[in-house]
Write a protein that holds these residues in place. Structure first.
Motif, PDB file in Angstrom:
ATOM      1  N   VAL A   6       0.850  -1.188   0.000  1.00 43.21           N
ATOM      2  CA  VAL A   6       0.000   0.000   0.000  1.00 43.21           C
ATOM      3  C   VAL A   6       0.881   1.231   0.000  1.00 43.21           C
ATOM      4  CG1 VAL A   6      -1.854  -1.176   1.269  1.00 43.21           C
ATOM      5  CG2 VAL A   6      -0.133   0.149   2.538  1.00 43.21           C
ATOM      6  N   ASP A   7       0.302   2.368  -0.358  1.00 46.18           N
ATOM      7  CA  ASP A   7       1.004   3.644  -0.234  1.00 46.18           C
ATOM      8  C   ASP A   7       1.126   3.987   1.248  1.00 46.18           C
ATOM      9  OD1 ASP A   7       0.810   6.869  -0.103  1.00 46.18           O
ATOM     10  OD2 ASP A   7       1.739   6.236  -2.000  1.00 46.18           O
ATOM     11  N   PRO A   8       2.268   4.588   1.640  1.00 47.12           N
ATOM     12  CA  PRO A   8       2.433   4.931   3.070  1.00 47.12           C
ATOM     13  C   PRO A   8       1.265   5.741   3.637  1.00 47.12           C
ATOM     14  CG  PRO A   8       4.512   5.216   1.914  1.00 47.12           C
ATOM     15  CD  PRO A   8       3.477   4.907   0.859  1.00 47.12           C
ATOM     16  N   SER A   9       0.603   6.548   2.788  1.00 45.71           N
ATOM     17  CA  SER A   9      -0.520   7.360   3.260  1.00 45.71           C
ATOM     18  C   SER A   9      -1.721   6.513   3.658  1.00 45.71           C
ATOM     19  CB  SER A   9      -0.936   8.359   2.178  1.00 45.71           C
ATOM     20  OG  SER A   9      -1.420   7.680   1.029  1.00 45.71           O
ATOM     21  N   GLN A  10      -1.744   5.250   3.234  1.00 39.20           N
ATOM     22  CA  GLN A  10      -2.861   4.358   3.555  1.00 39.20           C
ATOM     23  C   GLN A  10      -2.674   3.669   4.905  1.00 39.20           C
ATOM     24  OE1 GLN A  10      -2.649   3.166  -0.989  1.00 39.20           O
ATOM     25  NE2 GLN A  10      -4.163   1.877   0.032  1.00 39.20           N
ATOM     26  N   ILE A  11      -1.525   3.900   5.533  1.00 42.68           N
ATOM     27  CA  ILE A  11      -1.285   3.396   6.887  1.00 42.68           C
ATOM     28  C   ILE A  11      -1.553   4.549   7.845  1.00 42.68           C
ATOM     29  CG2 ILE A  11       0.400   2.368   8.455  1.00 42.68           C
ATOM     30  CD1 ILE A  11       1.841   1.268   5.982  1.00 42.68           C
ATOM     31  N   GLN A  12      -2.695   4.512   8.496  1.00 37.51           N
ATOM     32  CA  GLN A  12      -3.167   5.624   9.329  1.00 37.51           C
ATOM     33  C   GLN A  12      -3.301   5.162  10.775  1.00 37.51           C
ATOM     34  OE1 GLN A  12      -6.835   6.511   7.304  1.00 37.51           O
ATOM     35  NE2 GLN A  12      -5.799   6.978   5.375  1.00 37.51           N
ATOM     36  N   ASN A  21      -6.755  -2.600  -7.326  1.00 40.55           N
ATOM     37  CA  ASN A  21      -7.018  -3.961  -7.828  1.00 40.55           C
ATOM     38  C   ASN A  21      -6.977  -5.012  -6.729  1.00 40.55           C
ATOM     39  OD1 ASN A  21      -7.302  -3.048 -10.473  1.00 40.55           O
ATOM     40  ND2 ASN A  21      -5.120  -3.270 -10.911  1.00 40.55           N
ATOM     41  N   ASP A  22      -6.250  -4.715  -5.633  1.00 39.36           N
ATOM     42  CA  ASP A  22      -6.147  -5.695  -4.551  1.00 39.36           C
ATOM     43  C   ASP A  22      -7.499  -5.949  -3.876  1.00 39.36           C
ATOM     44  OD1 ASP A  22      -3.468  -6.250  -4.859  1.00 39.36           O
ATOM     45  OD2 ASP A  22      -2.814  -4.672  -3.485  1.00 39.36           O
ATOM     46  N   VAL A  23      -8.393  -4.965  -3.948  1.00 37.74           N
ATOM     47  CA  VAL A  23      -9.710  -5.138  -3.318  1.00 37.74           C
ATOM     48  C   VAL A  23     -10.465  -6.292  -3.978  1.00 37.74           C
ATOM     49  CG1 VAL A  23     -11.950  -4.067  -2.876  1.00 37.74           C
ATOM     50  CG2 VAL A  23      -9.853  -2.723  -2.600  1.00 37.74           C
ATOM     51  N   LYS A  24     -10.529  -6.280  -5.307  1.00 33.12           N
ATOM     52  CA  LYS A  24     -11.201  -7.361  -6.030  1.00 33.12           C
ATOM     53  C   LYS A  24     -10.482  -8.686  -5.827  1.00 33.12           C
ATOM     54  CE  LYS A  24     -13.237  -4.512  -9.687  1.00 33.12           C
ATOM     55  NZ  LYS A  24     -13.297  -4.252 -11.150  1.00 33.12           N
ATOM     56  N   HIS A  25      -9.149  -8.620  -5.780  1.00 35.20           N
ATOM     57  CA  HIS A  25      -8.387  -9.856  -5.602  1.00 35.20           C
ATOM     58  C   HIS A  25      -8.684 -10.493  -4.240  1.00 35.20           C
ATOM     59  CE1 HIS A  25      -5.148 -12.628  -6.545  1.00 35.20           C
ATOM     60  NE2 HIS A  25      -4.636 -12.423  -5.353  1.00 35.20           N
ATOM     61  N   ILE A  26      -8.735  -9.675  -3.211  1.00 40.31           N
ATOM     62  CA  ILE A  26      -9.009 -10.179  -1.859  1.00 40.31           C
ATOM     63  C   ILE A  26     -10.433 -10.746  -1.776  1.00 40.31           C
ATOM     64  CG2 ILE A  26      -9.379  -9.464   0.544  1.00 40.31           C
ATOM     65  CD1 ILE A  26      -7.034  -7.490   0.141  1.00 40.31           C
ATOM     66  N   LYS A  27     -11.384 -10.029  -2.378  1.00 42.86           N
ATOM     67  CA  LYS A  27     -12.790 -10.446  -2.300  1.00 42.86           C
ATOM     68  C   LYS A  27     -13.108 -11.643  -3.191  1.00 42.86           C
ATOM     69  CE  LYS A  27     -14.940  -5.924  -1.346  1.00 42.86           C
ATOM     70  NZ  LYS A  27     -15.861  -4.907  -1.929  1.00 42.86           N
ATOM     71  N   LEU A  30      -9.230 -14.497  -3.644  1.00 38.60           N
ATOM     72  CA  LEU A  30      -8.812 -15.136  -2.390  1.00 38.60           C
ATOM     73  C   LEU A  30      -9.999 -15.466  -1.499  1.00 38.60           C
ATOM     74  CD1 LEU A  30      -5.701 -12.901  -1.554  1.00 38.60           C
ATOM     75  CD2 LEU A  30      -5.768 -15.062  -2.819  1.00 38.60           C
ATOM     76  N   ARG A  31     -11.117 -14.757  -1.719  1.00 38.72           N
ATOM     77  CA  ARG A  31     -12.344 -14.960  -0.938  1.00 38.72           C
ATOM     78  C   ARG A  31     -12.081 -14.878   0.567  1.00 38.72           C
ATOM     79  NH1 ARG A  31     -16.486 -16.352  -4.131  1.00 38.72           N
ATOM     80  NH2 ARG A  31     -16.033 -17.148  -6.224  1.00 38.72           N
ATOM     81  N   MET A  32     -11.311 -13.864   0.950  1.00 39.75           N
ATOM     82  CA  MET A  32     -11.017 -13.668   2.368  1.00 39.75           C
ATOM     83  C   MET A  32     -12.230 -13.072   3.072  1.00 39.75           C
ATOM     84  SD  MET A  32      -7.027 -12.373   2.295  1.00 39.75           S
ATOM     85  CE  MET A  32      -6.784 -12.762   4.043  1.00 39.75           C
ATOM     86  N   GLU A  59     -15.088  -0.336  -2.447  1.00 41.93           N
ATOM     87  CA  GLU A  59     -13.859   0.093  -3.106  1.00 41.93           C
ATOM     88  C   GLU A  59     -12.641   0.043  -2.203  1.00 41.93           C
ATOM     89  OE1 GLU A  59     -14.453   3.877  -4.912  1.00 41.93           O
ATOM     90  OE2 GLU A  59     -15.921   3.130  -6.360  1.00 41.93           O
ATOM     91  N   GLN A  60     -12.778  -0.478  -0.994  1.00 45.85           N
ATOM     92  CA  GLN A  60     -11.622  -0.564  -0.108  1.00 45.85           C
ATOM     93  C   GLN A  60     -11.813  -1.649   0.941  1.00 45.85           C
ATOM     94  OE1 GLN A  60     -11.348   3.366   1.654  1.00 45.85           O
ATOM     95  NE2 GLN A  60     -12.733   2.838   3.323  1.00 45.85           N
ATOM     96  N   ILE A  61     -10.677  -2.111   1.435  1.00 48.33           N
ATOM     97  CA  ILE A  61     -10.650  -3.064   2.546  1.00 48.33           C
ATOM     98  C   ILE A  61     -10.057  -2.328   3.743  1.00 48.33           C
ATOM     99  CG2 ILE A  61      -9.782  -5.273   3.387  1.00 48.33           C
ATOM    100  CD1 ILE A  61     -11.551  -5.637   0.968  1.00 48.33           C
TER     101      ILE A  61
END
Length: 246
Positions: A6-12, A21-27, A30-32, A59-61
């Protein structure tokens, strides 16, 4: 455990947001599910953020930080692979395996004997594809960073780009003295930067070798057998990893 960048700004603070694209991949792939654990890295340092999925939005996890692992997965030296453009899709394999072996950066080189010639439009599309492969390989091998695939350079540009790298090697079929190669590899020290120049099919032309030698790049042999362009790079990278790995 699955790993994502992730971009450092996404670590809050204790909240980490995964987008793109990782959102669709995870859902969908990977079906997490909420509560499952995953690994997140920012790509700018060696810290690994272990977190649990708190919410799965359109649109986000949204993840909640559980703990931070400080010890990274990187080699203690930055290794730069200057790779002569090979035929067909060999570059994709080279990038994938070079990332697994710990390379820091990959610089495609349009050498004189390279069969592949890329115009500006094709080079841009190829680079985007190559960078995606580097990111995928970095995730798979649990790298702390995503190695960058640079723009295609001429040999002259590549030699100039490598000027400040401390140890610079160019495997060459006419080089002799395996002991010299062994001595150079065994003398590598942590935090020394290393450049490896690998020719395309057919190798570098003598004029290119001469240009490299004039700039201080050292010709070395990889043994008695002639290696394919993809094998040569993997061989040197594996030797360097063996020498430097803690």
């Amino acid at each position: 455990m699955y790993s994502f960048f992730v971009d450092p700004s996404q670590i809050q603070g204790n909240t980490i947001i995964i987008t793109g694209n990782d959102v669709k991949h995870i859902k969908n792939v990977l079906r997490m599910k909420v509560g499952e654990e995953l690994s997140v890295r920012s790509g700018v340092d060696e810290r690994e953020y272990r977190c649990g999925i708190e919410a799965m939005e359109e649109e986000q996890i949204v993840c909640r930080l559980r703990f931070v692992k400080e010890e990274g997965m990187e080699l203690p030296s930055k290794v730069y692979l200057f790779q002569g453009l090979p035929k067909a899709d060999k570059m994709e394999l080279i990038i994938q395996k070079a990332v697994e072996l710990g390379v820091h950066e990959i610089i495609p080189v349009s050498a004189k004997r390279a069969v592949v010639k890329l115009d500006e439009k094709k080079a841009k599309a190829k680079r985007e594809r190559w960078q995606a492969i580097a990111e995928s390989a970095a995730k798979q091998s649990k790298r702390s960073i995503v190695p960058q695939v640079k723009e295609v350079m001429t040999m002259k540009e590549a030699v100039r780009y490598a000027a400040d790298i401390e140890v610079r090697l160019i495997p060459y079929e006419l080089a002799e003295g395996m002991q010299k190669t062994k001595d150079i590899i065994s003398s590598l020290k942590k935090e020394q930067s290393v450049a490896i120049f690998i020719g395309p099919e057919g190798g570098f032309e003598e004029s290119e070798i001469g240009e490299a030698v004039e700039s201080g790049i050292v010709p070395v042999t990889l043994g008695k057998r002639i290696l394919r362009t993809e094998t040569a790079g993997f061989t040197v990278l594996a030797w360097i990893m063996y020498q430097l790995e803690e």
